[in-house]
Design a protein around this motif. Structure first.
Motif, PDB file in Angstrom:
ATOM      1  N   GLY A  35       0.766  -1.233   0.000  1.00 19.06           N
ATOM      2  CA  GLY A  35       0.000   0.000   0.000  1.00 19.06           C
ATOM      3  C   GLY A  35       0.795   1.280   0.000  1.00 19.06           C
ATOM      4  N   ALA A  36       2.114   1.192  -0.023  1.00 21.22           N
ATOM      5  CA  ALA A  36       2.936   2.397   0.024  1.00 21.22           C
ATOM      6  C   ALA A  36       2.853   3.171  -1.284  1.00 21.22           C
ATOM      7  N   THR A  37       2.616   4.467  -1.173  1.00 24.69           N
ATOM      8  CA  THR A  37       2.636   5.342  -2.345  1.00 24.69           C
ATOM      9  C   THR A  37       3.849   6.271  -2.334  1.00 24.69           C
ATOM     10  N   PHE A  38       4.563   6.289  -1.213  1.00 24.98           N
ATOM     11  CA  PHE A  38       5.848   6.978  -1.107  1.00 24.98           C
ATOM     12  C   PHE A  38       6.843   5.975  -0.545  1.00 24.98           C
ATOM     13  N   VAL A  39       7.898   5.699  -1.297  1.00 24.10           N
ATOM     14  CA  VAL A  39       8.886   4.693  -0.914  1.00 24.10           C
ATOM     15  C   VAL A  39      10.264   5.345  -0.907  1.00 24.10           C
ATOM     16  N   GLN A  40      11.042   5.035   0.122  1.00 22.78           N
ATOM     17  CA  GLN A  40      12.389   5.595   0.236  1.00 22.78           C
ATOM     18  C   GLN A  40      13.411   4.465   0.376  1.00 22.78           C
ATOM     19  N   THR A  41      14.515   4.583  -0.356  1.00 18.72           N
ATOM     20  CA  THR A  41      15.642   3.658  -0.222  1.00 18.72           C
ATOM     21  C   THR A  41      16.757   4.354   0.569  1.00 18.72           C
ATOM     22  N   PRO A  42      17.781   3.632   1.015  1.00 19.37           N
ATOM     23  CA  PRO A  42      18.805   4.260   1.858  1.00 19.37           C
ATOM     24  C   PRO A  42      19.889   4.998   1.081  1.00 19.37           C
ATOM     25  N   GLU A  43      20.778   5.601   1.838  1.00 24.98           N
ATOM     26  CA  GLU A  43      21.979   6.202   1.276  1.00 24.98           C
ATOM     27  C   GLU A  43      22.778   5.142   0.522  1.00 24.98           C
ATOM     28  N   MET A  44      23.415   5.550  -0.557  1.00 20.27           N
ATOM     29  CA  MET A  44      24.276   4.673  -1.350  1.00 20.27           C
ATOM     30  C   MET A  44      23.542   3.402  -1.782  1.00 20.27           C
ATOM     31  N   SER A  45      22.340   3.600  -2.291  1.00 25.75           N
ATOM     32  CA  SER A  45      21.547   2.457  -2.729  1.00 25.75           C
ATOM     33  C   SER A  45      22.209   1.703  -3.869  1.00 25.75           C
ATOM     34  N   ASN A  46      22.900   2.414  -4.760  1.00 32.10           N
ATOM     35  CA  ASN A  46      23.420   1.745  -5.951  1.00 32.10           C
ATOM     36  C   ASN A  46      24.700   0.961  -5.693  1.00 32.10           C
TER      37      ASN A  46
END
Length: 284
Positions: A35-46
């Motif tokens: 149900g998330a419409t705003f998603v955040q990944t962490p620092e240095m994801s790549n």
């Protein structure tokens, strides 16, 4: 007032950008399914790699970064906002940027932010970091007016500099962010209290996805991705250092209520701060 579901993605990024990208996509899809419409990944994801030379050999400019390309594609497909906590991207002159990227549901890049504060430190036990030798610091701090609320962007070590978040709150930011790759040592001591402090003093939500566990380059990060409400309560936490995701309902009405109860921003006053030298004289 606006209510929506936000998610933090916890990663254990290694040296292989394609592997990191594929794992993140799985977790982003799982968060959207919840149900998330705003998603955040962490620092240095790549990518997470300590060697400056090895990092430079692996990364590219933002427009050709595979992680960002995946993020844009999945936003268009799933109709979500995705805040890539940061990626390492190549700059002219031999340095990199630690760059956050905010992407809209159509896949367009809405805003970027380059980490301002560089983690240059020697820790007990011999652990040493010199981010300024690899990364060029940013100079501007954005607040983005999104359909569901105003969002401030920051990265990791920035969380130790309250003035940055206060400046965003003064511009109306209701959601503050500090996606991170906190070291295990500093995370155990300060992670939770710093996130909660920034939320309390600004009467805002704080959303901070994190890296967690032992990485290929032998660093250890703390994990414990958090979402904190404007009263300082932890409303969601991935209580470990394992890759995964956590979701929470964000009710921006709580921001207005917290700021009404403790109007610290409205009550701020200008003041002078000066050093006074004590003069030692003979007793009368």
């Amino acid at each position: 007032m606006t209510v929506f579901v936000a998610a933090c993605i916890q990663l254990r990024s290694g040296k292989d950008i394609s592997e990191n990208t594929a794992r993140a996509e799985e977790l982003i899809r799982a968060a959207a399914a919840d149900g998330a419409t705003f998603v955040q990944t962490p620092e240095m994801s790549n990518v997470l790699v300590r060697s400056r030379e090895e990092l430079a050999a692996r990364i590219d400019v933002l427009e050709r970064d595979p992680f960002v390309a995946m993020a844009r594609r999945i936003c268009a497909e799933l109709g979500i906002f995705l805040h890539v906590g940061s990626v390492a991207v190549l700059l002219d002159g031999g340095k990199a940027a630690n760059r956050a990227v905010l992407i809209a549901p159509g896949g367009a890049i809405v805003e970027t932010y380059d980490k301002i504060h560089m983690f240059d430190v020697d820790l007990p036990g011999g652990e040493s970091w010199r981010e300024s030798s690899t990364y060029r610091p940013g100079e501007k701090v954005p607040v983005v007016d999104l359909p569901f609320g105003k969002l401030g962007m920051a990265i990791c070590y920035d969380v130790r500099f309250p003035a940055l978040f206060r400046a965003q709150a003064r511009l109306g930011a209701e959601i503050l962010t500090a996606p991170a790759a906190f070291t295990r040592q500093t995370g155990q001591a300060h992670w939770h209290v710093l996130q909660r402090a920034r939320a309390i003093e600004n009467g805002a939500y704080v959303i901070s996805a994190a890296q967690g566990g032992r990485h290929e380059d032998e660093r250890e990060t703390f994990g414990h991705s958090l979402i904190v409400d404007p009263w300082g309560g932890v409303v969601a936490e991935l209580d470990n250092d394992t890759p995964g995701h956590v979701v929470a309902e964000i009710d921006l009405g709580k921001v207005a209520r917290a700021r009404a109860r403790i109007p610290a921003i409205a009550n701020e006053r200008e003041f002078d701060c000066r050093m006074t030298e004590a003069v030692r004289g003979e007793p009368a």
